[in-house]
Design a protein around this motif. Structure first.
Motif, PDB file in Angstrom:
ATOM      1  N   THR A  73       0.973  -1.097   0.105  1.00 17.41           N
ATOM      2  CA  THR A  73       0.044   0.061   0.109  1.00 17.41           C
ATOM      3  C   THR A  73       0.866   1.368  -0.109  1.00 17.41           C
ATOM      4  OG1 THR A  73      -1.824  -1.098   1.093  1.00 17.41           O
ATOM      5  CG2 THR A  73      -1.667   1.503   1.209  1.00 17.41           C
ATOM      6  N   ARG A  74       1.857   1.108   0.943  1.00 19.51           N
ATOM      7  CA  ARG A  74       2.769   2.128   0.730  1.00 19.51           C
ATOM      8  C   ARG A  74       3.610   2.617  -0.320  1.00 19.51           C
ATOM      9  NH1 ARG A  74       4.041   0.477   6.122  1.00 19.51           N
ATOM     10  NH2 ARG A  74       5.632  -0.914   5.275  1.00 19.51           N
ATOM     11  N   HIS A  75       3.802   1.467  -1.104  1.00 20.40           N
ATOM     12  CA  HIS A  75       4.592   1.542  -2.339  1.00 20.40           C
ATOM     13  C   HIS A  75       3.553   2.116  -3.597  1.00 20.40           C
ATOM     14  CE1 HIS A  75       7.785   0.540  -4.970  1.00 20.40           C
ATOM     15  NE2 HIS A  75       7.064   0.249  -5.806  1.00 20.40           N
ATOM     16  N   ALA A  76       2.408   1.665  -3.423  1.00 24.15           N
ATOM     17  CA  ALA A  76       1.407   2.276  -4.283  1.00 24.15           C
ATOM     18  C   ALA A  76       1.260   3.509  -4.235  1.00 24.15           C
ATOM     19  CB  ALA A  76       0.199   1.444  -4.238  1.00 24.15           C
ATOM     20  N   ALA A  77       1.142   4.355  -3.157  1.00 21.38           N
ATOM     21  CA  ALA A  77       1.273   5.558  -2.900  1.00 21.38           C
ATOM     22  C   ALA A  77       2.504   6.330  -3.578  1.00 21.38           C
ATOM     23  CB  ALA A  77       0.907   5.944  -1.455  1.00 21.38           C
ATOM     24  N   GLU A  78       3.547   5.834  -3.095  1.00 24.61           N
ATOM     25  CA  GLU A  78       4.766   6.767  -3.596  1.00 24.61           C
ATOM     26  C   GLU A  78       5.003   6.178  -5.255  1.00 24.61           C
ATOM     27  OE1 GLU A  78       7.287   4.874   0.243  1.00 24.61           O
ATOM     28  OE2 GLU A  78       7.260   3.954  -1.428  1.00 24.61           O
ATOM     29  N   GLN A  79       4.563   5.226  -5.817  1.00 28.03           N
ATOM     30  CA  GLN A  79       4.721   5.125  -7.143  1.00 28.03           C
ATOM     31  C   GLN A  79       3.682   5.920  -7.827  1.00 28.03           C
ATOM     32  OE1 GLN A  79       6.828   3.176  -8.804  1.00 28.03           O
ATOM     33  NE2 GLN A  79       6.085   4.202 -10.663  1.00 28.03           N
ATOM     34  N   THR A  80       2.493   6.404  -7.284  1.00 25.55           N
ATOM     35  CA  THR A  80       1.687   7.208  -8.138  1.00 25.55           C
ATOM     36  C   THR A  80       2.144   8.577  -7.970  1.00 25.55           C
ATOM     37  OG1 THR A  80      -0.261   5.807  -7.483  1.00 25.55           O
ATOM     38  CG2 THR A  80      -0.804   7.977  -8.237  1.00 25.55           C
ATOM     39  N   ILE A  81       2.951   8.958  -7.237  1.00 26.39           N
ATOM     40  CA  ILE A  81       3.626  10.266  -7.118  1.00 26.39           C
ATOM     41  C   ILE A  81       4.292  10.225  -8.220  1.00 26.39           C
ATOM     42  CG2 ILE A  81       5.125  11.635  -5.794  1.00 26.39           C
ATOM     43  CD1 ILE A  81       2.455  11.846  -4.764  1.00 26.39           C
ATOM     44  N   ARG A  82       5.406   8.924  -8.301  1.00 24.23           N
ATOM     45  CA  ARG A  82       6.352   9.229  -9.376  1.00 24.23           C
ATOM     46  C   ARG A  82       5.700   9.187 -10.804  1.00 24.23           C
ATOM     47  NH1 ARG A  82       9.258   5.857  -5.453  1.00 24.23           N
ATOM     48  NH2 ARG A  82       8.074   3.969  -6.101  1.00 24.23           N
ATOM     49  N   ASN A  83       4.511   8.429 -10.940  1.00 21.93           N
ATOM     50  CA  ASN A  83       3.906   8.791 -11.990  1.00 21.93           C
ATOM     51  C   ASN A  83       3.079   9.703 -12.570  1.00 21.93           C
ATOM     52  OD1 ASN A  83       4.570   5.946 -12.378  1.00 21.93           O
ATOM     53  ND2 ASN A  83       2.635   5.139 -11.783  1.00 21.93           N
ATOM     54  N   SER A  84       3.260  10.755 -11.491  1.00 20.15           N
ATOM     55  CA  SER A  84       2.463  12.160 -11.961  1.00 20.15           C
ATOM     56  C   SER A  84       3.425  12.622 -12.713  1.00 20.15           C
ATOM     57  CB  SER A  84       2.036  12.895 -10.647  1.00 20.15           C
ATOM     58  OG  SER A  84       3.347  13.227  -9.858  1.00 20.15           O
ATOM     59  N   GLU A  85       2.615  13.934 -13.396  1.00 17.61           N
ATOM     60  CA  GLU A  85       3.434  14.708 -14.114  1.00 17.61           C
ATOM     61  C   GLU A  85       4.460  15.365 -13.436  1.00 17.61           C
ATOM     62  OE1 GLU A  85       1.565  16.979 -17.565  1.00 17.61           O
ATOM     63  OE2 GLU A  85      -0.275  16.990 -16.306  1.00 17.61           O
ATOM     64  N   VAL A  86       4.185  15.952 -12.187  1.00 22.27           N
ATOM     65  CA  VAL A  86       5.376  16.600 -11.556  1.00 22.27           C
ATOM     66  C   VAL A  86       6.390  15.640 -10.880  1.00 22.27           C
ATOM     67  CG1 VAL A  86       4.004  18.715 -10.819  1.00 22.27           C
ATOM     68  CG2 VAL A  86       4.254  16.564  -9.353  1.00 22.27           C
ATOM     69  N   GLY A  87       6.139  14.371 -10.853  1.00 22.15           N
ATOM     70  CA  GLY A  87       7.021  13.033 -10.554  1.00 22.15           C
ATOM     71  C   GLY A  87       7.986  12.640 -11.406  1.00 22.15           C
ATOM     72  N   GLY A  88       7.772  13.396 -12.836  1.00 22.87           N
ATOM     73  CA  GLY A  88       8.827  13.016 -13.865  1.00 22.87           C
ATOM     74  C   GLY A  88       8.565  11.794 -14.497  1.00 22.87           C
ATOM     75  N   ASP A  89       7.534  10.820 -14.400  1.00 24.01           N
ATOM     76  CA  ASP A  89       7.504   9.849 -15.334  1.00 24.01           C
ATOM     77  C   ASP A  89       5.970   9.484 -15.541  1.00 24.01           C
ATOM     78  OD1 ASP A  89       7.797   7.582 -16.838  1.00 24.01           O
ATOM     79  OD2 ASP A  89       7.910   6.203 -15.146  1.00 24.01           O
ATOM     80  N   TYR A  90       5.479  10.581 -16.311  1.00 25.87           N
ATOM     81  CA  TYR A  90       3.919  10.665 -16.288  1.00 25.87           C
ATOM     82  C   TYR A  90       3.226   9.591 -16.941  1.00 25.87           C
ATOM     83  CZ  TYR A  90      -0.380  12.915 -17.763  1.00 25.87           C
ATOM     84  OH  TYR A  90      -1.829  13.335 -17.729  1.00 25.87           O
ATOM     85  N   ARG A  91       2.510   8.880 -16.432  1.00 26.26           N
ATOM     86  CA  ARG A  91       1.747   7.490 -16.744  1.00 26.26           C
ATOM     87  C   ARG A  91       0.216   7.537 -16.668  1.00 26.26           C
ATOM     88  NH1 ARG A  91       5.345   2.552 -17.284  1.00 26.26           N
ATOM     89  NH2 ARG A  91       7.414   3.341 -17.413  1.00 26.26           N
ATOM     90  N   PRO A  92      -0.406   8.420 -17.328  1.00 24.27           N
ATOM     91  CA  PRO A  92      -1.804   8.585 -17.146  1.00 24.27           C
ATOM     92  C   PRO A  92      -2.549   7.384 -17.333  1.00 24.27           C
ATOM     93  CG  PRO A  92      -1.215   9.664 -19.162  1.00 24.27           C
ATOM     94  CD  PRO A  92      -0.087   9.358 -18.591  1.00 24.27           C
ATOM     95  N   PHE A  93      -3.582   7.275 -16.855  1.00 26.02           N
ATOM     96  CA  PHE A  93      -4.523   5.858 -17.050  1.00 26.02           C
ATOM     97  C   PHE A  93      -4.825   5.892 -18.600  1.00 26.02           C
ATOM     98  CE2 PHE A  93      -8.630   4.103 -17.630  1.00 26.02           C
ATOM     99  CZ  PHE A  93      -8.733   3.039 -16.618  1.00 26.02           C
ATOM    100  N   TYR A  94      -5.100   6.995 -19.369  1.00 28.75           N
ATOM    101  CA  TYR A  94      -5.775   6.790 -20.677  1.00 28.75           C
ATOM    102  C   TYR A  94      -4.573   6.290 -21.624  1.00 28.75           C
ATOM    103  CZ  TYR A  94      -3.706  11.121 -22.653  1.00 28.75           C
ATOM    104  OH  TYR A  94      -2.905  12.066 -23.295  1.00 28.75           O
TER     105      TYR A  94
END
Length: 618
Positions: A260-281
């Protein structure tokens, strides 16, 4: 390895069929994405409302636009064993992202009902509609424009499909699904089934039945049989929306909390400001949907997903049909035996090799697409499984051989060469049948019809001794427009007893049976439904019906001229539309589409306004 030609052909057909709809969806998501970090769009007053309840540190972070803020959507309640573990997840998530200099807010809760509680009760008529209500509730939670990513906390039957639909409509956000995991194993499934059947025959009392049921469903976590809830988890992992191996880790364990912790951290990394943008679509496209279909077929999963997956795909601009399921089923082997298709439960499946082994085998056989995933890699990385080493979460290669081939097998030695799900078609309409648990000698039934308007009528006829014969039981007026398409689990013990007594027995219905579809051949989701004048409404008591699961046919053996001249028999459903809140869902009953279109109350939700698409053209 190259992709199997049939899988490739079906995937390309879906892409071609969906081209206009998908293009409109992607255009909409790109326009949402272009707005940038969404709280920057808010006025000072808007933003102040958005973080008024936060602590000072989070307020200061949210005032800046260079850190990510996650929205948590949860189906927590403490009446459902599967969702009770979510109580502590928001705290775990917030602590994890705060340590990264980011924030998370509980954006909203969604309703979550338990089909196990409502089976055979009036509340079951709200069950299917709850999927669309969950999607709308999640959309309200995410509508505040405060979020750079989303975490969806849900497990069970309608909850995950509803959350998926919402995630698709907010597809510009990176999203991870966070499961709770199955409860530890309890009473063996074969013993539970034995006691249920003895109760149906009047050979044991309710006290013995309740004791057996309580020993089966006994602690926090998902029910351990392989129904819709666990099918959800398998499909979500195959679409890359879980972390590798996250689906079936028991709740209340250090490994579960670490995931659960890692899922939260990974979603931060996947955000635009996180540097590796991986949107659902960008992740969920036709290939991801085909992966879910393949996994469902290979594992003998819930028939409910011939409804839900159609609606889920549609929300992402992808149009699939029952014929796609049938064509894939012909080349996807059956690799698992989990109750009700066997005696093992989902924990046994996990111990035998679980998702890492299943994904390894399906990838090796070219039956899955190696799509990008929300863990930062591709599906090829999901042949690993998670462990804790000195308190640190690590992934290691999963087993290359099944540890129990009575439960989980390689593609080279399957339980059956096909997926065991097919479409039935004939003068009674179209429906689906799950044959993975039906023995070969029971797959062809030709017998007189016994007509029922609900499952209580069949129960009463059984108890009166009126069903001791070869029979096709037709339970009609159970479709989505009639009464919300309830699951008809109450029928299973009675029909099973009659089959065990040597009678040829089958079920035909415009209702649902779900993941508990068992040893009796059942043609379900028949469409058009009887209430709309579908062919089931033309049947008369004593008509002979032939169900041939191997040939994929379902026919009333009535002379064509007589059949076409018959009037549909109507029935009043008013008594089913009031009480226990059912009157509040009249709008959904009036809007809902047919079973093959996903039984959705949303029209054209996969498209831009004015694109010309609605539920009648899909």
């Amino acid at each position: 390895m190259s992709v199997n030609p049939t899988v490739e052909r079906v995937t390309q057909r879906i892409i071609d069929r969906s081209s206009e709809r998908r293009a409109a969806y992607e255009q909409l998501m790109e326009s949402q994405q272009r707005r940038g970090v969404h709280r920057s769009e808010l006025s000072c007053g808007n933003l102040a409302h958005g973080f008024a309840a936060c602590g000072e540190t989070d307020k200061n972070r949210l005032k800046l636009m260079n850190s990510a803020n996650l929205g948590i959507i949860s189906s927590y309640n403490d009446m459902l064993s599967a969702h009770q573990p979510f109580e502590d997840y928001p705290r775990i998530i917030k602590e994890a992202v705060q340590a990264m200099g980011s924030t998370a807010q509980f954006a909203g809760g969604v309703p979550a009902m338990c089909d196990g509680v409502t089976q055979g009760q009036p509340g079951m008529e709200l069950s299917l509609f709850s999927r669309d209500l969950i999607a709308m509730a999640a959309a309200i939670g995410l509508s505040h424009n405060m979020f750079d990513g989303a975490l969806f906390l849900g497990v069970c039957d309608k909850i995950v499909p509803g959350l998926f639909i919402a995630a698709a409509r907010f597809g510009h956000l990176p999203s991870l699904f966070v499961p709770a995991g199955p409860m530890p194993s309890g009473l063996p499934n074969n013993e539970k089934a034995r006691v249920r059947q003895l109760f149906a025959e009047g050979k044991v009392g309710r006290d013995a039945l309740l004791e057996a049921e309580s020993a089966s469903y006994h602690s926090p976590g998902t029910c351990t049989f392989y129904g819709t809830a666990n099918s959800n988890q398998l499909m979500i992992e195959l679409m890359g929306l879980h972390l590798p191996g996250a689906s079936f880790v028991n709740p209340g364990t250090p490994l579960r909390d670490a995931l659960t912790r890692h899922a939260a951290e990974q979603t931060i990394r996947n955000s635009e400001v996180g540097g590796d943008y991986r949107p659902f679509y960008r992740q969920i496209d036709a290939r991801a949907i085909v992966n879910a279909m393949v996994g469902l077929l290979a594992s003998g999963g819930s028939t409910n997903h011939t409804l839900h997956l159609v609606a889920m795909a549609g929300a992402a601009g992808v149009t699939i049909t029952w014929d796609d399921f049938t064509e894939l089923s012909a080349v996807v082997p059956s690799l698992t035996r989990i109750y009700p298709n066997g005696q093992a439960d989902i924990n046994h499946f996990q111990a035998a090799g679980g998702m890492s082994f299943l994904i390894r085998e399906l990838l090796k056989a070219g039956l899955l697409h190696d799509i990008t995933t929300q863990d930062g890699g591709t599906l090829a990385g999901y042949v690993r499984e998670p462990f804790l080493e000195n308190g640190k979460l690590v992934w290691k290669d999963g087993p290359t051989d099944s540890l129990d081939e009575d439960v989980l097998r390689p593609v080279a030695n399957p339980f059956a060469p096909t997926g065991g799900l097919t479409v039935l078609e004939g003068n009674l309409g179209r429906g689906v049948i799950k044959v993975s648990a039906v023995k070969e000698e029971h797959r062809l039934v030709e017998a007189p019809v016994k007509l029922f308007s609900d499952q209580d009528e069949l129960k009463a006829a059984f108890e009166a001794g009126e069903l001791e014969q070869d029979m096709v039981a037709v339970v009609r007026y159970q479709g989505p427009r009639a009464n919300g398409m309830p699951e008809l689990h109450k029928l299973t013990p009675y029909l099973g007893i009659l089959q065990d007594r040597g009678f040829k027995v089958a079920l035909v219905t415009d209702g649902r049976m779900s993941g508990a579809s068992g040893k009796v051949p059942a043609a379900i989701h028949m469409t058009p439904e009887a209430l709309d004048g579908g062919p089931l409404a033309r049947l008369r008591e004593g008509d002979v019906v032939r169900l041939d699961a191997n040939a994929g046919t379902l026919e009333a053996l009535v002379e064509e001229g007589e059949w076409q001249a018959r009037e549909a028999e109507g029935i009043s459903r008013d008594s089913y539309h009031h009480g226990l809140g059912r009157e509040l869902f009249s709008g959904m009953r009036s809007l809902v589409g047919g079973a093959e279109e996903g039984a959705s109350s949303f029209a054209g939700y996969g498209d831009q306004p004015g694109s010309g698409h609605d539920r009648n053209t899909h």
